[in-house]
Structures are given as structure tokens and as C-alpha cells.
Design an enzyme around this catalytic site. Sequence first.
Site: not given
Length: 329
Positions: A24, A107
Amino acid sequence: MKMFYDKDADLNLLKNRTMAIIGYGSQGHAQAQNLRDSGCKVVVSDLKDSDNWKLAVSHGFQPVSADEAARQADVIQILLPDQTQKAVYESAIAKHMTAGKALVFSHGFNIHFGQIKPPKDVDVYMVAPKGPGHLVRREYERGAGVPALVAVFQDASGNAMKMAVAHASGIGAGRAGILETTFKEETETDLFGEQTVLCGGATELVRAGFQTLVEAGYQPEIAYFECLHELKLIVDLFYEGGISRMYYSVSDTAEYGGMTRGPRVVDAGAKARMKDILKEIQSGQFAKEWIQENEAGRPRLEALRKEHRELLIEQVGAKLRDMMAWIKK
């Protein structure tokens, strides 16, 4: 290049699934909230009682462990730092990657360089916003969006690209544009940009300019303003309208000086060295070095961090920024 927008996305592909956001942090908080606000069922995970855990609670989530989030979810998105993803995947997520689930990244490092090897019966796709998390959230809240890249590494269901486009639309990217790429292209170009231009190249250019002026007898404070502080003005112009916008906006003197002297600083030799760095990325040499650096406890990184903290330009900058209260705001 193939582009998608909200009209191309079917969010119903996600709304009957539970989506887990593992981590988070910058991207995690933004993507989790945007997906929830788009009507998706979202569970989030971070370290218990950490600042990010508390932030998730303040945003109305009830965070759980990575193990529990992966168990509950049909779509599992890993938004942890590159160097921690493999360990968390192997200890908490892999056992829950059952047939029909999806594994998502923002990514491609750990997939492209083989650090994470998902089972063949799950979808593996990427949704990579082209902006930091706070911007992804802010633009979504005002009814706009940040463009994002999507890619599919593994299409077990036959719907992985549709899922990726729906996911990107759910975080607001379909309002701006969703661009199709590959894990290879995103990973290698991202690393190259960071190393040669955005982080490494820009930093070393600023350092060299600052040092040149100081060594020539000019005040460090003046050198700081000319070589670092004013860089933001130029970057903002790049951001707004590219190189042509920047040159249109500066003085004719700056335009002529930049066009005639810039190529003497960043010349063919610099481009040749960039090609060498790109080859290191493409071959996996950099990835291997970075993985080994983390396994060894990051001795080189910590030494370089110490070196950078002690630079004169950093000491001068800290003092000058204290004079500019608007920067902190």
C-alpha cells in the site's frame, strides 16, 4: 502503437472478482482506491501496524497479510519494491496461484529477469501508470486520468489483454490513453531511462555543472540556483510541450547557447556510453548486479547514499531550500 480508451474496456471482467493489492505504498494506495471507486472489490495488504497499514485503514480498508490477500483474491497485483517481490511471492503468494487466477505487476523487472516464475495456468499482465501514485489518485478524483502501459506475459485464459485494459481503465488510465507494450520493452526502457537520463544522467550533469562553477571561484549558492534549482523550470516546459516548447519559452540567448553548446557536453561519446548501458540492461548484467547487491546487504548502495548526502551541493541546497517555504508546501 496500439491505444485503448474507456470505450474499449469492459470493467465487468473485474467486478465479479476479488482484487488484491500487495503493498500500500505510492502506487498501491492510488490503484487500490481508484479500483474500489470504479466498483471493484479490493483487498489490500501491507506490513501490520506499518505507516502504510495505518494509511490503508484511514482510507477505509481492512488490510490483511500478503498470504491472506492472495488466498482471497482472483487477481493479485504485486506493488512492492522490486527487491522484495520475489521473497514475498515465494513465501506468501505462490501457493495461492491456482488455475484461473491472474498475477499483475506495474513494472516488469521480476518477470522479465526470471525472478518470479508463475505457473502456466494463470494470466500474467502489467498495468503501469506513467506517473507517481499521488498523481494517479488526484487525476482520477478530478475525473481525468494518467496514461498507462499494459502488457501480457502469459495469457492462460485467452482474456489477459482484455483484463489488463479493464484494470487500466479502472484506475483511470482509459480517460487519458492506454498504450500496449511488452514486459521486455517496459522493463528495459524503464531501466535505461532511469540510469542514463532521468536519475543518473540528470544528477551527474547537475553535479558536474555545479562543481565546474564552484571550482572556477563562483559562490556555491549561485551555482546551486543556476545548475539545480532552475532545472525545474526547464523540466516543466518539457512536460508541457516538449523540447520545442522549452526553447520557445526561454530567451533567444539561452536558445542559441543551448543548441550550440549542449551537443559539446552530451556528444557522440555520451551516446556511445548510453548504448553500452543499454546492452548491460538487455543482457541481464545490470539485473544480476542489482540482485547480488541486495543479497549482499547493499554495501555499495549504502556507501553511495552516504557519499551523496555529504556532497557540497546537497549541503548548500538544504540551506537555500529553508529560505523557500513554498517548496515544502
